[in-house]
Scaffold this motif. Sequence first.
Motif, PDB file in Angstrom:
ATOM      1  N   ALA A 177      32.517-111.625 -25.117  1.00  0.00           N
ATOM      2  CA  ALA A 177      31.794-110.445 -25.612  1.00  0.00           C
ATOM      3  C   ALA A 177      32.709-109.230 -25.525  1.00  0.00           C
ATOM      4  O   ALA A 177      33.341-108.988 -24.495  1.00  0.00           O
ATOM      5  CB  ALA A 177      30.532-110.220 -24.777  1.00  0.00           C
ATOM      6  N   TYR A 178      32.788-108.479 -26.622  1.00  0.00           N
ATOM      7  CA  TYR A 178      33.668-107.309 -26.722  1.00  0.00           C
ATOM      8  C   TYR A 178      32.790-106.073 -26.807  1.00  0.00           C
ATOM      9  O   TYR A 178      32.073-105.884 -27.796  1.00  0.00           O
ATOM     10  CB  TYR A 178      34.553-107.413 -27.972  1.00  0.00           C
ATOM     11  CG  TYR A 178      35.314-108.730 -28.041  1.00  0.00           C
ATOM     12  CD1 TYR A 178      36.635-108.817 -27.620  1.00  0.00           C
ATOM     13  CD2 TYR A 178      34.693-109.889 -28.517  1.00  0.00           C
ATOM     14  CE1 TYR A 178      37.321-110.019 -27.673  1.00  0.00           C
ATOM     15  CE2 TYR A 178      35.370-111.100 -28.572  1.00  0.00           C
ATOM     16  CZ  TYR A 178      36.690-111.155 -28.147  1.00  0.00           C
ATOM     17  OH  TYR A 178      37.361-112.343 -28.196  1.00  0.00           O
ATOM     18  N   ASN A 179      32.857-105.223 -25.788  1.00  0.00           N
ATOM     19  CA  ASN A 179      32.003-104.048 -25.758  1.00  0.00           C
ATOM     20  C   ASN A 179      32.557-102.952 -26.681  1.00  0.00           C
ATOM     21  O   ASN A 179      33.733-102.985 -27.056  1.00  0.00           O
ATOM     22  CB  ASN A 179      31.880-103.539 -24.324  1.00  0.00           C
ATOM     23  CG  ASN A 179      30.551-102.863 -24.062  1.00  0.00           C
ATOM     24  OD1 ASN A 179      29.661-102.884 -24.924  1.00  0.00           O
ATOM     25  ND2 ASN A 179      30.408-102.254 -22.908  1.00  0.00           N
ATOM     26  N   TYR A 180      31.727-101.970 -26.986  1.00  0.00           N
ATOM     27  CA  TYR A 180      32.110-100.892 -27.918  1.00  0.00           C
ATOM     28  C   TYR A 180      33.384-100.167 -27.477  1.00  0.00           C
ATOM     29  O   TYR A 180      34.161 -99.685 -28.284  1.00  0.00           O
ATOM     30  CB  TYR A 180      30.953 -99.884 -28.039  1.00  0.00           C
ATOM     31  CG  TYR A 180      30.698 -99.123 -26.761  1.00  0.00           C
ATOM     32  CD1 TYR A 180      31.326 -97.906 -26.524  1.00  0.00           C
ATOM     33  CD2 TYR A 180      29.860 -99.628 -25.773  1.00  0.00           C
ATOM     34  CE1 TYR A 180      31.122 -97.208 -25.345  1.00  0.00           C
ATOM     35  CE2 TYR A 180      29.662 -98.953 -24.580  1.00  0.00           C
ATOM     36  CZ  TYR A 180      30.289 -97.744 -24.375  1.00  0.00           C
ATOM     37  OH  TYR A 180      30.107 -97.066 -23.198  1.00  0.00           O
ATOM     38  N   ASP A 181      33.612-100.100 -26.148  1.00  0.00           N
ATOM     39  CA  ASP A 181      34.761 -99.351 -25.626  1.00  0.00           C
ATOM     40  C   ASP A 181      35.993-100.230 -25.425  1.00  0.00           C
ATOM     41  O   ASP A 181      36.978 -99.782 -24.839  1.00  0.00           O
ATOM     42  CB  ASP A 181      34.383 -98.676 -24.305  1.00  0.00           C
ATOM     43  CG  ASP A 181      33.862 -99.675 -23.276  1.00  0.00           C
ATOM     44  OD1 ASP A 181      33.845-100.888 -23.576  1.00  0.00           O
ATOM     45  OD2 ASP A 181      33.463 -99.250 -22.177  1.00  0.00           O
ATOM     46  N   GLY A 182      35.924-101.483 -25.883  1.00  0.00           N
ATOM     47  CA  GLY A 182      37.088-102.367 -25.794  1.00  0.00           C
ATOM     48  C   GLY A 182      37.101-103.267 -24.571  1.00  0.00           C
ATOM     49  O   GLY A 182      37.955-104.152 -24.464  1.00  0.00           O
TER      50      GLY A 182
END
Lengths: 510, 145
Positions: free
Chosen positions: A375-380
Amino acid sequence: MTDLISLAPKLDTSSQAFFRFRNIPNTTKTLITNYEGFYALLSKEEFERFATGTIEPNTPLHQRLSENNFLRATYDSKRAADRLWSRRQMLAQGPNLHMLVVTLRCNESCVYCHASRATMDRVDTDMSKETAEKAIDLILQSPNPNLTIEFQGGEPLVAFDVVKHAIQYANEKNKKAGKQLEFTMVTNMSLMDEEKLKFLLENRVQLCTSIDGPEHLHDLQRKLPRAPGGDGVGRKDGAHATAVKWIKRINEEWQKMGLDPTLYRVEALLTTTRDALPLWKEIVDTYVDLGCRALFLRPVDPFGWAEKTERKVEYPREEYLQFYKNVVDYMIELNAKGVQVLERYAAIFLSKFFGRDPNFLDLRSPAGAGIGALAYNYDGRVFSSDEGRMLHEMGDSSFEIGHVATSTYKELVGHPTVRSEVLASNLDGQPDCVNCTYNPYCGTQTAHNHKKFGTVFGRTRESTLCSVHKGIQDYLFERLAAEDPKVLDIFQKWTTNRPRTHFLQPTTPA
Amino acid sequence: MHHSVTTNLSNGSAAFTVDPSLYPLDALYGAAYVFIDRCFVFLEKNAQGHVVVSLAPKKGPADQPTLEKWAGEFSNELLSCAWRHQIAANNKQALEQVTSLALAGAMGPPSLDDLSNFDFSSQPLEDPLGIAMSWEEKYKKKPKP
C-alpha cells in the motif's frame, strides 16, 4: 459425538495418513482434512472405521478416502505435492496488488470509515504526480507477471488528475516492463461526471463501490452533503441514489461496448454494521435489484473511525454469523429460482475446498502482507498492507516499510516487518490453527492481530477473525454435508472463475 | 487463576508468580513484551526460583477491573507464547522453507546490478578448507624445505 480419545487406543497408524478432524455443527458428520487440503465428510460409523483402521478394501469408503490421500497404503505423494503447490504457488510470484491512496480527502462521511478520511479542504493529503510516478516505478519491479493497481482514498475521484496521470504513466512504463496490468478504482461515485467516466471506460478501469444495503440504511451510514457546502458540490440525491445512478450507467456503457453483461458489472462492497444485521433480506434484494452478481459480507474492522464508533457499529460475532447464514440461505433460494448472486466469502472458501485457490490475500497462509500486496500512501510512505496504512493514520506506524523516494523495491519486500508478518501469519506456526481442521483453507491478518492483541501473532481463540472464519466454514460444510444436489450445483457455479480480460491493459512493446 | 500463576491485585498493580518449569523463559519474555505499551512490566526472581511479574500503571492508579483484565490477558498471552514456542520448534523446518519461498518469490531473481554490487569477499565465501581448489592445486607436492 465422535470422540477421538475413546478411539485412541485403536488408532492404527499403518492405515490412516495424517488428518485433522472436526464434528460439523447441526449435522451427524465429521469432517476430516489433510495437510495438502483434501477433505472428506464421514458419518459417525465411517469415521470410527477410519479411526480404528477397519475399512475393508474395495469398498466405496475405501475408494473415497484413498482418492483424497487419507490412507497410507495408497498415499500418492505426487498428488499431495500438486495440491499443496496449487495453494503455495502464489508465494513464488511476488506482490500482485498495489494500492495507491491518491488522497485522504473524501466528500462522504461514513460512520465506520476505516480509511481515516480527511475533509475536503485538506489538499495536503493529495498524492503528488511525482510520488505516483515513483510508486509506479516500484510497482513495475514486482516479479509478478500480473499486476493490479488499485486507486483508493479517501475518495480517488477527488484527485482524479493524479489517477489519470498514474494510469498514463504506468501504461507508458509498462511498454518496457511487459506486465499484464489492470487498474481498479474503489469509489463512492458521487464525484463521477461524463468526462471522468469517458476516461475510465477508455482506459479499461474496473470500478468498485460501496453499497450498504437499502437506501435508508446506506444514507444513514454514509452522509453525503446535499446542499452546496465546503466541498463546493451540491446535489439533490443522497449517497445511495448517487451511487445507484452511476452503477446503472456504467453497466449500460459496458454493455454498449459489447461486453458480456453477466460478467462486466460494477462490483459493490458491504460493510456489515449492527444496523445491517436485521436487514439481511433487504440487503440481498438491493444488490439483486442493482444487477450485482456478488455480495461480500465483510464484518466491520477495528480501524479508523470504526474504533471510535465501536459502541454503535459493532456486534457479537455470533449475531454476524446468524446474519451470514440468513443471507446465504436466501441467496441459495434465489439461485434455485434462476437469480445469479453469490457471497464472496463463500465463493473463496468453496474454491479452496474444491482445490482451486483464488489467492485472496487475507485468507491464505502466509498472508499477503508485503509479499502479495503493498500500500502506497498519499505522502509516499509504503506499508505492507492497507490495514497497516490505516493504523498509521491512527498514529501507529508499525507496518511502515519504506518510502517511494528512498526505498528500493527489494528493501520494501525484504523489510524485517514483512519477514515478521510472513512468519506470524503462517498457520503452521500458530497455536490452534496448527491443529485446526480448516488450516488448509484459512488465514490470519497481522495488522488486525497487532491492533487487537498488541502482537502480530494475535491469539486465535480470542480473535473475532477466527470466529468468523470458523463459523462460515462450519456453515458451508453443513450445507455440503446435506448433499442436496441443487445446493452442490449452486456451490460449484459460485467457484467458477470467468476471467474478465477486457480489464487487461493492451500491451504494446516499446 | 491457575496455581502456577498467582496474582496479587493489591498495591495498585497486578503481580504474578510464574513457575519457570512450566513456562519457558522465552515465552515469559514474549508475553511480558506485549504489555509494555500498556503498563510498566517488572520481572524479578524470588527465593523459590520463580519469576515474579508485576504490571504497574504508567499514569495514575489502575482500577480493579483494569488490573484483572491485565492479569487475565497476561495469562492467556503467556500460554499462547509458550505453545507457539513449542510449535515453532516442532515445525521449524517447514516454517523456514515457506518463509524463504515467500521472501525469495517476492524479491524475484537477482538482477545484474545485484550481482555486480555483491560483496564476494565476505567471510562465508572464503575457502579455508580449500574446497574450491582443484585436486592438483590442493595436493600438489610441496617443495622440500
